[in-house]
Design an enzyme around this catalytic site. Structure first.
Site: not given
Lengths: 428, 325
Positions: A56, A59-60, A90, A177, A230, A303, A307
């Site tokens: 989980h 990597l954006r 996502n 999730h 999670h 997770d 940011h």
């Protein structure tokens, strides 16, 4: 590829042994192995584990390269002892087609700091309405095996049922999730005594537990397997325990931060503690630790949610949710599970390498440290204690809750198929 | 006194009584022909309002002007979560302009706390209401009103509210006023009872220093003050209660209910009132209702708070400074 002799390493925390790597494979494990022609790494009692596997990771890339890229994320992974990460879907665009998952997979191949296995979205655009092309993503070069709308819950029971049924055709798994959306409207932190005092919207435990209860029943009904992302509450643990006792094919993960931190920290209104699911109570933390120790919770997953600074240097309500975790995961697990006597190093290897590799079907990872196996390895200085200094992180983001906190353990070396990606704590 | 006023819970009993006593002195200024003190001359205070507010903003502005401060009003409706207009950026801009104090109203709980504790600015921070968290000057003006009415302006000096029984009625869940009042009234020794339907009470309320009841009628005869809280009509769609009519029947204050209160007991409301639902016109317009006094007292309280936070080490009015001579 040259030979490497790791001398005097405690394999899975056992008695010191030598491990000889030849090419991408472990050639020998034993005592007094000859170092002829090999580069020698003096382990000096450090613990040798199979390379860690994170089921989980965010990597954006594509879309939020200011937070993280596949390159920086995999460098962070190697720094933390990981040899495989599963990259959540996502991104922007969402990884809901064969094209996007192949892009991520190829970027991982090019950079080489660890294997990157993309996770495909369950539904188109993570919108929860229409199944994404799960089969096409599985058949792509990326060979997707894990599907998740993580960040959002697949809350429509029919869509969830169909997804669970559909992935059976190719042995996939749906990672949920668990967050009932109506019960968490306006939620900003764990619902309880602290949220009531702080005037922050409450995220009730039952919003997680009710979805898990539904999904294990659905998985049972359709004969599929489901993975719960999670876990954060004691009640969730009880439901998973019950489901396993019934023989339902459910697996579950816990993050390092849910093993250590509680909602009391939110009293600082510091958004570094803002995460989804939220930090819970001391009682939940203890239940999660116990469940990880007894196997009710199968694995630790980071997770890792990078940011940029400005997304956290603001008021609580405006801040993004999530924290980075790849580079501190093993230390937090040592602090909460090993140093407390709940888990030995063999147990850590099981929860952070063997089981996650099995759930995600990452063949070649999570294997025993023995001759003939791929040389995916991590060497850990378990005696080390030091302050966490995010300035030195390989991740592009620094949103860690542990800045300035003393944690035990330090990954000194990581090998991916015999190639060093981390040497003496420095990336190659 | 601390440097900032973020939460009523941060005030000790002595802090709170000092503020109330100072507010009594400030209240006398309102009776003067020229309602102004030179106390904060040369100081700059910015009213940083990220959320709609009329009475609180005007009340602070009046207080600041009566203390001769330079006042900057900044209204940033809707920009609180926009990246182009972040709280940090706005605050630092104001800091660069040499602001001594920031009075902040924000829709996000904790925003004033972050402003005061993140190293973004050096100015004193006064919370003028944040999300559903706190509204400390409202609690102070409410306590001030209670002390004046239940003990007396002069007799009340130096006194707290020991033994007074205060009932707060309505939407506790979403009310920063309720949170602030429970904290402050408890600190001042009052016995607080919260009355609301279970849907409008937060989880964890059992740890608050107060009693909780679902039944308004059983508390009225034992109350020295009954404070009605505002119910936001939009909440009805979220199923917090079935209908406006049912809410009014069970939790509204009408003449019959007021008649069951002790003779000396007062009715309070932080405003704006929803007449007919929370409170009938008969009650709202009665002599026992302190709504208008609360507004007037708000100015005195805010003068006291700003004076004390910005370095007032001596009584503000009884020993006039040289500028006033």
């Amino acid at each position: 590829m040259s030979k490497i002799l790791i001398r005097g390493a405690k394999v899975l925390g056992g008695e010191p042994q030598d491990v000889l790597i030849d090419g991408g494979t472990i050639a020998q494990v034993g005592s007094g192995l000859a170092a002829e022609g090999a580069e020698v790494v003096e382990a000096g009692g450090k613990v040798l584990l199979p390379g860690l596997v994170d089921l989980h990771t965010h990597l954006r890339e594509p879309g939020r390269e200011d937070s993280e890229t596949v390159l920086t994320g995999t460098r962070a992974a190697a720094s933390g002892g990981f040899t495989t990460v599963f990259a959540m879907a996502n991104t922007f665009p969402v990884a809901d087609t064969a094209g996007v998952v192949e892009q991520v997979w190829r970027l991982g191949k090019e950079h080489g700091y660890c294997d990157v296995q993309p996770i495909g979205a369950v539904t188109v655009g993570l919108e929860g309405r229409k199944l994404a092309e799960l089969g096409a993503m599985h058949e792509s070069a990326a060979g997707v095996t894990v599907f998740s709308d993580d960040g959002k819950c697949v809350h429509d029971a029919v869509i969830m049922r169909r997804a669970l049924e559909y992935v059976k055709a190719f042995g996939g798994v749906v990672a949920q999730h668990a967050q009932e959306p109506r019960l968490t409207e306006g939620a900003e932190m764990n619902e309880g005594i602290v949220s009531a005092e702080l005037g922050l919207g409450g995220w009730p435990a039952v919003a997680e537990e009710s979805i898990i209860a539904r999904d294990v029943l659905l998985a049972d009904h359709v004969g599929s397997r489901v993975h719960i992302c999670h876990l954060s509450t004691a009640g969730s643990v009880e439901i998973v325990r019950w489901a396993k006792s019934r023989g339902i094919a459910v697996t579950a993960e816990v993050t390092p931060h849910h093993l250590l931190l509680t909602d009391e920290l939110v009293r600082t209104y510091n958004p570094v503690y803002k995460v989804n699911p939220p930090l819970r109570t001391e009682r939940d933390v203890m239940a999660l630790r116990e469940a990880l120790a007894d196997g009710t919770i199968d694995i630790v997953a980071t997770d890792h949610a990078p940011h940029p600074h400005e997304d956290k240097d603001c008021e609580w309500a405006a801040a993004a949710m999530g924290m980075v975790g790849l580079e501190t995961a093993l230390s937090v697990v040592q602090e909460t599970m090993v140093d407390t006597g709940l888990l030995d190093w063999a147990g850590v290897a099981d929860r952070m390498s063997v089981k996650p590799a099995q759930i995600g079907q990452a063949t070649g990872h999570g294997r025993p440290v023995s001759a003939g196996e791929p040389a995916n390895l991590t060497l850990v200085d378990t005696a080390y204690r030091g302050l966490v200094e995010p300035a030195g992180f390989a991740s592009r983001s620094r949103n860690t809750p542990y800045e300035g906190r003393e944690l035990p353990g330090r990954v000194t070396h990581t090998w991916l198929r015999g190639k060093a990606t981390l040497v003496d704590g420095k990336l190659t | 006194m601390q440097r900032h006023l973020i939460s009523a819970a941060d005030l000790t009993r002595d802090d709170a009584v000092l503020i109330l006593d100072t507010a009594e002195e400030m209240a006398r200024v309102a009776d003067r022909p020229i309602k102004k003190l030179p106390t904060l001359r040369g100081r700059t205070i910015v009213n940083l309002f990220f959320e709609d507010s009329t009475r609180t903003r005007i009340s602070f502005e009046a207080a600041e002007k009566r203390l001769s401060a330079d006042v900057i009003n900044f209204t940033a409706k809707g920009s609180s979560v926009s990246k182009g207009e972040s709280l940090k950026d706005t605050a630092q801009t104001l800091e660069a302009m040499g602001v001594d104090a920031v009075v902040i109203r924000h829709g996000a709980s904790g925003a004033p706390y972050r402003l005061a504790n993140s190293g973004w600015i050096d100015a004193a921070v006064v919370n003028a209401g944040d999300g559903t968290h706190q509204h400390p000057t409202q609690a102070l003006l409410d306590a001030f009103t209670m002390r004046r009415r239940l003990i007396g302006p002069d007799a009340g000096l130096g006194q707290d509210l020991e033994g007074k029984r205060i009932t707060l009625v309505g939407d506790v869940l979403h009310s920063r006023v309720a949170r602030s009042n429970v904290d402050l009234l408890h600190t001042l020794g009052a016995e607080v009872t919260l009355v609301a339907p279970p849907t409008l009470l937060p989880v964890g309320i059992e740890t608050w220093p107060c009693e909780v009841s679902y039944d308004l009628d059983s508390t009225l005869s034992k109350s020295d003050a009954v404070m009605m809280l505002r119910v936001q009509r939009e909440r009805m769609n979220a199923a917090f209660f079935p209908t406006e009519r049912e809410y009014s029947r069970r939790y509204g204050l009408d003449g019959d209910r007021m008649a069951r209160m002790p003779e000396h007991a007062i009715v309070m409301h932080p405003g704006p009132m929803v007449r007919g639902m929370e409170i009938t016109a008969e009650v709202a317009d009665s002599d026992r209702c302190t709504v208008v006094e609360q507004v007037a007292n708000g100015v005195s309280i805010r003068m006291a708070v700003l004076y004390l936070l910005l370095g007032g080490n001596e009584p503000a009015v009884t020993h006039p400074r040289t500028e006033e001579k």
